[in-house]
Scaffold this motif. Structure first.
Motif, PDB file in Angstrom:
ATOM      1  N   LEU A   2       1.175  -1.287   0.040  1.00 16.27           N
ATOM      2  CA  LEU A   2       0.433   0.104  -0.277  1.00 16.27           C
ATOM      3  C   LEU A   2       1.199   0.720  -0.043  1.00 16.27           C
ATOM      4  O   LEU A   2       1.396   1.398   0.601  1.00 16.27           O
ATOM      5  CB  LEU A   2      -0.433   0.136   1.405  1.00 16.27           C
ATOM      6  CG  LEU A   2      -1.719  -1.268   2.080  1.00 16.27           C
ATOM      7  CD1 LEU A   2      -2.961  -1.455   2.820  1.00 16.27           C
ATOM      8  CD2 LEU A   2      -3.052  -1.068   0.458  1.00 16.27           C
ATOM      9  N   LYS A   3       1.109   1.446  -1.568  1.00 17.82           N
ATOM     10  CA  LYS A   3       1.901   2.773  -1.385  1.00 17.82           C
ATOM     11  C   LYS A   3       1.711   3.775  -0.845  1.00 17.82           C
ATOM     12  O   LYS A   3       0.756   4.553  -0.258  1.00 17.82           O
ATOM     13  CB  LYS A   3       2.533   3.052  -2.765  1.00 17.82           C
ATOM     14  CG  LYS A   3       3.212   1.634  -3.385  1.00 17.82           C
ATOM     15  CD  LYS A   3       4.545   1.502  -2.347  1.00 17.82           C
ATOM     16  CE  LYS A   3       5.047  -0.070  -3.152  1.00 17.82           C
ATOM     17  NZ  LYS A   3       5.935  -0.501  -2.158  1.00 17.82           N
ATOM     18  N   LYS A   4       2.462   5.260  -0.454  1.00 15.84           N
ATOM     19  CA  LYS A   4       2.334   6.184   0.511  1.00 15.84           C
ATOM     20  C   LYS A   4       0.810   6.688  -0.711  1.00 15.84           C
ATOM     21  O   LYS A   4       0.203   7.796   0.322  1.00 15.84           O
ATOM     22  CB  LYS A   4       3.418   6.919   0.644  1.00 15.84           C
ATOM     23  CG  LYS A   4       3.379   8.333   1.565  1.00 15.84           C
ATOM     24  CD  LYS A   4       4.707   8.307   2.331  1.00 15.84           C
ATOM     25  CE  LYS A   4       4.470   9.440   3.265  1.00 15.84           C
ATOM     26  NZ  LYS A   4       4.661  10.673   3.012  1.00 15.84           N
ATOM     27  N   ARG A   5       1.445   7.326  -1.673  1.00 18.30           N
ATOM     28  CA  ARG A   5       0.771   8.418  -1.964  1.00 18.30           C
ATOM     29  C   ARG A   5      -0.513   7.968  -2.165  1.00 18.30           C
ATOM     30  O   ARG A   5      -1.585   7.791  -2.204  1.00 18.30           O
ATOM     31  CB  ARG A   5       1.519   8.242  -3.274  1.00 18.30           C
ATOM     32  CG  ARG A   5       0.887   9.919  -4.397  1.00 18.30           C
ATOM     33  CD  ARG A   5       0.991  10.289  -5.735  1.00 18.30           C
ATOM     34  NE  ARG A   5       1.398   8.460  -7.152  1.00 18.30           N
ATOM     35  CZ  ARG A   5       0.442   8.158  -7.867  1.00 18.30           C
ATOM     36  NH1 ARG A   5      -0.408   8.938  -7.427  1.00 18.30           N
ATOM     37  NH2 ARG A   5       0.823   7.199  -8.281  1.00 18.30           N
ATOM     38  N   ARG A   6      -0.743   6.823  -2.733  1.00 13.12           N
ATOM     39  CA  ARG A   6      -2.219   5.929  -2.942  1.00 13.12           C
ATOM     40  C   ARG A   6      -2.957   5.737  -1.370  1.00 13.12           C
ATOM     41  O   ARG A   6      -3.478   6.308  -1.581  1.00 13.12           O
ATOM     42  CB  ARG A   6      -2.141   4.177  -3.877  1.00 13.12           C
ATOM     43  CG  ARG A   6      -1.187   4.058  -4.853  1.00 13.12           C
ATOM     44  CD  ARG A   6      -1.362   5.334  -5.592  1.00 13.12           C
ATOM     45  NE  ARG A   6      -3.003   5.264  -6.049  1.00 13.12           N
ATOM     46  CZ  ARG A   6      -3.747   4.752  -6.334  1.00 13.12           C
ATOM     47  NH1 ARG A   6      -3.011   3.436  -7.169  1.00 13.12           N
ATOM     48  NH2 ARG A   6      -4.790   4.281  -7.105  1.00 13.12           N
ATOM     49  N   ARG A   7      -1.942   5.316  -0.626  1.00 19.97           N
ATOM     50  CA  ARG A   7      -2.632   5.754   0.754  1.00 19.97           C
ATOM     51  C   ARG A   7      -3.088   7.267   1.699  1.00 19.97           C
ATOM     52  O   ARG A   7      -4.415   7.244   1.773  1.00 19.97           O
ATOM     53  CB  ARG A   7      -1.498   5.265   2.016  1.00 19.97           C
ATOM     54  CG  ARG A   7      -1.143   4.057   2.147  1.00 19.97           C
ATOM     55  CD  ARG A   7      -1.308   3.327   3.621  1.00 19.97           C
ATOM     56  NE  ARG A   7       0.122   4.423   4.004  1.00 19.97           N
ATOM     57  CZ  ARG A   7       1.271   4.203   3.768  1.00 19.97           C
ATOM     58  NH1 ARG A   7       2.026   3.218   3.214  1.00 19.97           N
ATOM     59  NH2 ARG A   7       2.277   5.239   4.794  1.00 19.97           N
ATOM     60  N   GLU A   8      -2.913   7.974   0.957  1.00 18.17           N
ATOM     61  CA  GLU A   8      -2.888  10.183   0.950  1.00 18.17           C
ATOM     62  C   GLU A   8      -4.022  10.263   0.293  1.00 18.17           C
ATOM     63  O   GLU A   8      -5.104  10.409   0.365  1.00 18.17           O
ATOM     64  CB  GLU A   8      -2.052  10.844   0.731  1.00 18.17           C
ATOM     65  CG  GLU A   8      -0.450  10.859   1.641  1.00 18.17           C
ATOM     66  CD  GLU A   8       0.689  10.950   1.894  1.00 18.17           C
ATOM     67  OE1 GLU A   8       1.637  10.829   2.404  1.00 18.17           O
ATOM     68  OE2 GLU A   8       1.258  11.300   0.630  1.00 18.17           O
ATOM     69  N   GLU A   9      -4.129   9.315  -0.985  1.00 14.90           N
ATOM     70  CA  GLU A   9      -5.117  10.112  -2.528  1.00 14.90           C
ATOM     71  C   GLU A   9      -5.636   9.202  -3.058  1.00 14.90           C
ATOM     72  O   GLU A   9      -7.243   9.743  -3.056  1.00 14.90           O
ATOM     73  CB  GLU A   9      -3.981  10.184  -3.624  1.00 14.90           C
ATOM     74  CG  GLU A   9      -2.979  11.484  -3.679  1.00 14.90           C
ATOM     75  CD  GLU A   9      -2.431  11.662  -4.824  1.00 14.90           C
ATOM     76  OE1 GLU A   9      -2.411  11.216  -5.774  1.00 14.90           O
ATOM     77  OE2 GLU A   9      -1.505  11.646  -4.620  1.00 14.90           O
ATOM     78  N   GLY A  10      -5.760   7.367  -1.890  1.00 17.00           N
ATOM     79  CA  GLY A  10      -7.069   6.730  -2.279  1.00 17.00           C
ATOM     80  C   GLY A  10      -7.388   6.976  -4.118  1.00 17.00           C
ATOM     81  O   GLY A  10      -5.921   6.670  -4.733  1.00 17.00           O
ATOM     82  N   GLY A  11      -8.598   5.778  -3.777  1.00 15.99           N
ATOM     83  CA  GLY A  11      -8.318   5.615  -5.762  1.00 15.99           C
ATOM     84  C   GLY A  11      -8.032   4.785  -6.097  1.00 15.99           C
ATOM     85  O   GLY A  11      -8.309   4.084  -7.380  1.00 15.99           O
TER      86      GLY A  11
END
Lengths: 387, 123
Positions: A274-283
């Motif tokens: 679960l990569k950091k940017r994806r955890r923050e941005e979702g989607g």
């Protein structure tokens, strides 16, 4: 004498039931048979489960180099405008930040956050994405991609390519003799190489915990390449049986057993994906549930167990609480040839997932005791710096 | 002394009213690397066809059935720590248990060595 419980690799044939199409043959089918491979149904193919014996093949791979035919796996190429963002909508990988040529582990997620498949994807220099998915899931995966990706994304299934894995501490010396320069790759790095006029995509990666390579090769060249590899005194063909025991010792989950639509990346202890940017941005699918599980903890968590005594505790055994109620289950288990003890992966309540916790298991009416241990059971020996 | 085999690949060697039971060379070759054996305790009363022992290879767990009825005299304790004896010498040191036969005529329904060899050759 009669068999009660079959190994998960032997029975792991979600596509081979009644009314299903006949088993497909690998490009190396005759090659395996000529080398004494015992063929069993797996993932819709007839595949070699062993040659000389699982224990010997397992130990050989940890000491020397083992050649695995994993051509049942699905090799896909995705291309088209916006391919990175389109794929990111289906999985938690940070594809935009992935360095070209460096494979990334990720998972195809269902709307509820359950895992549809796990996979490796690599961004290539031309902007396309090369992906390897599980053999037993590949047709469902392709259907899922076709349904969910925009029309402008092209999916190319590489059915004219085989996939070999050469694994073990001697893998680099063996492969570099044939293909100079492969030993300059580091763990989780790939590149395009030439061998006898054929293009090979080779990455330094694998499913054993050892150093090694995965080699995508045109089917027309795979037999000659396999012959050239096992001509080395350090290399032998290795079957699915040892592949299963090697990956279990290395804390590498097997889809359909340790991962399925009932498990999430958090409960499966795969939070690193679960990569950091994806955890923050979702989607990505299941975002809210997965983030909530990250905050408060999942109900069950995948852990490693060492079982007391010598008897293997296998997939399907129940995890019991102090009152004897079933609170979890073993998803993979067997006698570990390198550890020389029975080991398992199990889903247990989070409160019991701490290293050192004693776990009670029941299998065929018999109680076994086990202890939660840190995985991997055998240290990884990846080469992170080029030779 | 005579040795008899079952279609489930157990053998029993009969000496007077004492039988020694194990699994055949063919069975061990099919099972592959054996990592665990559980043998019955002395004194256990068994009927022909009962599952009395467990043998586990790297890839599978199997029940072992008693080829005859009787009372278990002893299990082969050596198999607890060296289950690989079953791979190395299945019809010798890798025996599973000894049993006092309650009905010696039961062996008449089993195969002799040549009949079993013929049976295995067709599998």
């Amino acid at each position: 004498m009669s068999q009660q419980v079959q190994d998960q690799e032997l029975s792991g044939d979600p596509e081979g039931g009644e009314g299903e199409p006949p088993l497909a043959l690998l490009p190396l089918d005759a090659w395996h048979r000529a080398r004494g491979g015992r063929m069993v149904p797996f993932a819709g193919y007839e595949m070699p489960v062993q040659y000389e014996g699982i224990m010997a093949e397992h130990l050989w791979t940890r000491e020397h180099a083992g050649l695995f035919d994993v051509s049942h796996m699905g090799q896909l190429i995705f291309s088209g405008e916006g391919v990175e963002a389109a794929l990111e909508a289906l999985m938690p990988a940070d594809i935009a930040a992935a360095k070209a040529g460096h494979p990334v582990y990720s998972m195809l997620l269902a709307e509820n956050g359950g895992i549809l498949d796990d996979l490796m994807l690599t961004r290539r220099d031309d902007g396309s994405i090369y992906m390897v998915v599980n053999g037993a899931c590949k047709w469902d995966d392709i259907a899922h991609f076709r349904e969910h990706l925009p029309d402008e994304i092209e999916i190319n299934y590489l059915d004219e390519h085989a996939l070999l894995a050469l694994q073990g501490p001697k893998a680099a010396v063996v492969l570099a003799r044939l293909i100079p320069g492969v030993d300059a790759l580091v763990f989780m790095q790939g590149g395009l190489f030439q061998w006898q006029g054929h293009d090979l995509w080779i990455s330094r990666s694998g499913y054993t915990g050892e150093d090694g390579f995965e080699i995508s090769v045109p089917t027309g060249a795979v037999e000659a390449l396999a012959d050239a590899i096992v001509a080395a005194p350090e290399a032998k063909p290795i079957g699915l049986g040892a592949r299963d025991s090697l990956r279990l010792e290395a804390d590498l989950p097997l889809y359909g057993h340790d991962l399925d639509t009932e498990t999430t990346p958090v409960s499966a202890s795969l939070g690193f994906a679960l990569k950091k940017r994806r955890r923050e941005e979702g989607g990505f699918p299941g975002y809210e549930r997965i983030m909530a599980e990250r905050e408060t903890g999942p109900i069950l968590k995948r852990v490693g167990l060492i079982v007391d005594g010598r008897q293997p505790v296998r997939e399907g055994a129940a995890v019991l609480d102090a009152e004897g109620s079933e609170v979890g289950r073993v998803t993979s288990g067997g006698f570990a040839p390198t550890v020389q003890k029975p080991i398992a992966m199990a889903y247990v309540p989070v409160a019991q997932s701490v290293v050192g916790t004693k776990i009670t298991l029941v299998q065929r009416g018999k109680i076994h005791t086990a202890e939660v241990v840190q995985m991997p059971f055998v240290p990884h020996r990846y080469v992170r710096k080029g030779a | 002394m005579s040795r008899y085999y079952t279609e489930d690949h157990e053998w029993v060697e009969v000496d007077g009213d004492i039988g020694t039971v194990g699994i055949s060379e063919y069975a061990q070759s099919q099972l592959g690397d054996i990592v665990f054996v559980e043998t019955p305790d002395a004194g256990k009363e068994v009927s022909k066809g009962d599952d009395v022992a467990v043998v586990e290879s790297v890839k599978a767990a199997s029940d072992v059935y008693s080829p005859v009825s009787g009372t278990v005299l002893e299990g082969n304790d050596a198999l607890a720590d060296t289950p690989e004896l079953v791979n190395e010498d299945p019809e010798g040191d890798g025996w599973f248990f000894k049993i006092t036969l309650s009905d010696a005529s039961e062996v008449e329904g089993l195969m002799n060595e040549s009949a079993y060899a013929e049976f295995v050759s067709k599998l």
